[in-house]
Motif scaffolding. Structure first.
Motif, PDB file in Angstrom:
ATOM      1  N   ALA A  26       0.827  -1.211   0.000  1.00  0.00           N
ATOM      2  CA  ALA A  26       0.000   0.000   0.000  1.00  0.00           C
ATOM      3  C   ALA A  26       0.862   1.262   0.000  1.00  0.00           C
ATOM      4  O   ALA A  26       0.493   2.271  -0.612  1.00  0.00           O
ATOM      5  N   VAL A  27       2.021   1.211   0.664  1.00  0.00           N
ATOM      6  CA  VAL A  27       2.911   2.372   0.697  1.00  0.00           C
ATOM      7  C   VAL A  27       3.465   2.648  -0.694  1.00  0.00           C
ATOM      8  O   VAL A  27       3.497   3.795  -1.161  1.00  0.00           O
ATOM      9  N   TYR A  28       3.919   1.597  -1.377  1.00  0.00           N
ATOM     10  CA  TYR A  28       4.440   1.767  -2.736  1.00  0.00           C
ATOM     11  C   TYR A  28       3.349   2.243  -3.682  1.00  0.00           C
ATOM     12  O   TYR A  28       3.595   3.075  -4.566  1.00  0.00           O
ATOM     13  N   LEU A  29       2.144   1.718  -3.499  1.00  0.00           N
ATOM     14  CA  LEU A  29       1.025   2.127  -4.354  1.00  0.00           C
ATOM     15  C   LEU A  29       0.709   3.598  -4.150  1.00  0.00           C
ATOM     16  O   LEU A  29       0.476   4.335  -5.119  1.00  0.00           O
ATOM     17  N   LEU A  30       0.708   4.047  -2.891  1.00  0.00           N
ATOM     18  CA  LEU A  30       0.419   5.445  -2.596  1.00  0.00           C
ATOM     19  C   LEU A  30       1.477   6.362  -3.207  1.00  0.00           C
ATOM     20  O   LEU A  30       1.154   7.405  -3.797  1.00  0.00           O
ATOM     21  N   ILE A  31       2.752   5.970  -3.079  1.00  0.00           N
ATOM     22  CA  ILE A  31       3.833   6.760  -3.681  1.00  0.00           C
ATOM     23  C   ILE A  31       3.674   6.802  -5.196  1.00  0.00           C
ATOM     24  O   ILE A  31       3.865   7.849  -5.828  1.00  0.00           O
ATOM     25  N   GLY A  32       3.330   5.662  -5.781  1.00  0.00           N
ATOM     26  CA  GLY A  32       3.150   5.613  -7.225  1.00  0.00           C
ATOM     27  C   GLY A  32       2.040   6.518  -7.713  1.00  0.00           C
ATOM     28  O   GLY A  32       2.196   7.261  -8.690  1.00  0.00           O
ATOM     29  N   ILE A  33       0.907   6.490  -7.033  1.00  0.00           N
ATOM     30  CA  ILE A  33      -0.222   7.338  -7.427  1.00  0.00           C
ATOM     31  C   ILE A  33       0.137   8.809  -7.273  1.00  0.00           C
ATOM     32  O   ILE A  33      -0.120   9.629  -8.167  1.00  0.00           O
ATOM     33  N   ALA A  34       0.748   9.149  -6.134  1.00  0.00           N
ATOM     34  CA  ALA A  34       1.133  10.556  -5.905  1.00  0.00           C
ATOM     35  C   ALA A  34       2.151  11.014  -6.939  1.00  0.00           C
ATOM     36  O   ALA A  34       2.072  12.132  -7.461  1.00  0.00           O
ATOM     37  N   GLY A  35       3.116  10.149  -7.252  1.00  0.00           N
ATOM     38  CA  GLY A  35       4.135  10.518  -8.226  1.00  0.00           C
ATOM     39  C   GLY A  35       3.571  10.726  -9.619  1.00  0.00           C
ATOM     40  O   GLY A  35       3.958  11.667 -10.322  1.00  0.00           O
ATOM     41  N   ILE A  36       2.657   9.872 -10.026  1.00  0.00           N
ATOM     42  CA  ILE A  36       2.061   9.998 -11.358  1.00  0.00           C
ATOM     43  C   ILE A  36       1.194  11.256 -11.441  1.00  0.00           C
ATOM     44  O   ILE A  36       1.173  11.952 -12.467  1.00  0.00           O
ATOM     45  N   LEU A  37       0.478  11.567 -10.365  1.00  0.00           N
ATOM     46  CA  LEU A  37      -0.318  12.800 -10.350  1.00  0.00           C
ATOM     47  C   LEU A  37       0.571  14.029 -10.474  1.00  0.00           C
ATOM     48  O   LEU A  37       0.253  14.976 -11.214  1.00  0.00           O
ATOM     49  N   CYS A  38       1.706  14.026  -9.770  1.00  0.00           N
ATOM     50  CA  CYS A  38       2.642  15.149  -9.875  1.00  0.00           C
ATOM     51  C   CYS A  38       3.291  15.181 -11.250  1.00  0.00           C
ATOM     52  O   CYS A  38       3.494  16.260 -11.827  1.00  0.00           O
ATOM     53  N   TRP A  39       3.623  14.011 -11.788  1.00  0.00           N
ATOM     54  CA  TRP A  39       4.204  13.922 -13.144  1.00  0.00           C
ATOM     55  C   TRP A  39       3.258  14.524 -14.172  1.00  0.00           C
ATOM     56  O   TRP A  39       3.692  15.197 -15.113  1.00  0.00           O
ATOM     57  N   ASN A  40       1.966  14.300 -13.981  1.00  0.00           N
ATOM     58  CA  ASN A  40       0.979  14.791 -14.934  1.00  0.00           C
ATOM     59  C   ASN A  40       0.961  16.314 -15.001  1.00  0.00           C
ATOM     60  O   ASN A  40       0.603  16.898 -16.029  1.00  0.00           O
ATOM     61  N   LEU A  41       1.373  16.973 -13.917  1.00  0.00           N
ATOM     62  CA  LEU A  41       1.396  18.440 -13.895  1.00  0.00           C
ATOM     63  C   LEU A  41       2.520  19.005 -14.744  1.00  0.00           C
ATOM     64  O   LEU A  41       2.450  20.159 -15.181  1.00  0.00           O
ATOM     65  N   TYR A  42       3.569  18.218 -14.989  1.00  0.00           N
ATOM     66  CA  TYR A  42       4.747  18.726 -15.693  1.00  0.00           C
ATOM     67  C   TYR A  42       4.978  18.041 -17.042  1.00  0.00           C
ATOM     68  O   TYR A  42       5.965  18.309 -17.707  1.00  0.00           O
ATOM     69  N   ARG A  43       4.079  17.174 -17.462  1.00  0.00           N
ATOM     70  CA  ARG A  43       4.331  16.403 -18.679  1.00  0.00           C
ATOM     71  C   ARG A  43       4.241  17.243 -19.953  1.00  0.00           C
ATOM     72  O   ARG A  43       4.665  16.794 -21.009  1.00  0.00           O
ATOM     73  N   ASP A  44       3.697  18.449 -19.854  1.00  0.00           N
ATOM     74  CA  ASP A  44       3.610  19.308 -21.038  1.00  0.00           C
ATOM     75  C   ASP A  44       4.914  20.047 -21.321  1.00  0.00           C
ATOM     76  O   ASP A  44       5.056  20.690 -22.356  1.00  0.00           O
ATOM     77  N   GLU A  45       5.858  19.971 -20.365  1.00  0.00           N
ATOM     78  CA  GLU A  45       7.140  20.598 -20.631  1.00  0.00           C
ATOM     79  C   GLU A  45       7.857  19.836 -21.753  1.00  0.00           C
ATOM     80  O   GLU A  45       7.699  18.636 -21.894  1.00  0.00           O
ATOM     81  N   LYS A  46       8.667  20.569 -22.522  1.00  0.00           N
ATOM     82  CA  LYS A  46       9.320  19.944 -23.673  1.00  0.00           C
ATOM     83  C   LYS A  46      10.280  18.841 -23.257  1.00  0.00           C
ATOM     84  O   LYS A  46      10.394  17.820 -23.895  1.00  0.00           O
ATOM     85  N   LYS A  47      10.997  19.043 -22.160  1.00  0.00           N
ATOM     86  CA  LYS A  47      11.989  18.071 -21.752  1.00  0.00           C
ATOM     87  C   LYS A  47      12.262  18.236 -20.265  1.00  0.00           C
ATOM     88  O   LYS A  47      12.125  19.324 -19.728  1.00  0.00           O
ATOM     89  N   LEU A  48      12.605  17.133 -19.631  1.00  0.00           N
ATOM     90  CA  LEU A  48      12.951  17.196 -18.217  1.00  0.00           C
ATOM     91  C   LEU A  48      14.328  17.819 -18.085  1.00  0.00           C
ATOM     92  O   LEU A  48      15.341  17.175 -18.268  1.00  0.00           O
ATOM     93  N   MET A  49      14.347  19.099 -17.770  1.00  0.00           N
ATOM     94  CA  MET A  49      15.603  19.825 -17.623  1.00  0.00           C
ATOM     95  C   MET A  49      15.969  19.866 -16.146  1.00  0.00           C
ATOM     96  O   MET A  49      15.212  20.383 -15.322  1.00  0.00           O
TER      97      MET A  49
END
Length: 287
Positions: A26-49
């Motif tokens: 459950a801890v890994y799942l929670l981290i995964g969900i939180a990380g993907i939600l945060c990733w979704n906020l920055y995925r429109d950037e051209k590149k991970l700088m």
């Protein structure tokens, strides 16, 4: 687009890989969900700088990913390969699969934590937490969260784990109490705390299992009070009610917190005592 699909794929692989972990998934799942939600906020950037200000985040994310992998090293040694045992190529195939799994899982954990830290840092730097005004007293929030947490954990204790969760260390501490001979192999003052509640339980019920349950109830109430203090601190900081509900849900519902709240361990207390050390600045800052 391919770059971000690769990131998303590694993050899902990371969550799937640790599904068979011997710790709480459950801890890994929670981290995964939180990380993907945060990733979704920055995925429109051209590149991970990676900026200079983000190098620390990158280092922390790398350390986190490697630490999780080291704690679950057995999963890497149990990677299945096609074919039966005794094949000449079996060891070679395991080696190849290990080389493939290691970087993918490492990158998945790195991306998850990196984006979580990036989001937290952005919020902290921008001071973008919007303050909310509340009319209820903080004592009511503290009491409500503490009561709910203690009630849920007590129900789980008496239905599933009565009289509590004991380890070889805690059993040895009980033996020291019964024999009256103590050592510093375990924290002496923690043993004295156990002794106090066991004596109260024996005086009331005259049964050792019931006495251990009395200690477990003390532990549950103590941990619930610490968690309630953390949520109350968020309330005093005037954060959004949704953040407080999410924090309370994490504290109350995660299996690791439930188990530690009724386990006869000193480490759980020491870990939680760090929470009350934080005091928010309640004075208004004039700009």
């Amino acid at each position: 687009m391919k770059y971000y699909l690769f990131q998303l794929l590694t993050m899902f692989v990371w969550m799937a890989f640790f599904e068979k972990s011997d710790s709480y998934f459950a801890v890994y799942l929670l981290i995964g969900i939180a990380g993907i939600l945060c990733w979704n906020l920055y995925r429109d950037e051209k590149k991970l700088m990676i900026k200079k200000s983000e190098r620390v985040n990158l280092l922390l994310a790398s350390v986190f990913s490697l630490t999780v992998m080291a704690a679950n090293y057995k999963l890497f040694t149990q990677i299945p390969v096609p074919g039966g045992e005794g094949r000449v190529s079996e060891s070679f195939l395991k080696f190849i699969r290990l080389l493939t799994a290691f970087p993918v899982v490492f990158l998945g954990g790195l991306f998850l934590i990196f984006y979580i830290l990036k989001y937290i840092k952005q919020k902290a730097v921008e001071h973008s937490w919007k303050e909310h005004e509340y009319t209820k007293k903080s004592g009511l929030v503290f009491g409500t969260v503490m009561l709910v947490a203690a009630a849920i954990n007590s129900l789980i204790l008496f239905v599933c784990y009565y009289p509590g969760m004991l380890t070889p260390d805690s059993i040895m501490q009980i033996e020291q109490i019964l024999e009256g001979t103590y050592s510093n192999h375990h924290p002496f003052y923690h043993t004295m705390v156990i002794r106090l509640w066991l004596k109260i339980g024996m005086w009331i019920f005259g049964d050792m299992n019931a006495a251990v349950a009395v200690y477990s109830m003390f532990s549950i109430i103590f941990m619930a009070a610490v968690f309630a203090y953390a949520v109350t601190t968020l309330y005093q900081m005037k954060l959004n009610i949704k953040i407080m509900i999410a924090a309370a849900a994490v504290y109350i519902l995660l299996p690791c917190h439930i188990c530690y709240s009724m386990t006869m361990w000193m480490g759980a207390y020491l870990s939680c005592l760090g929470i009350p050390l934080y005091k928010p600045d309640r004075e208004e800052k004039k700009h």
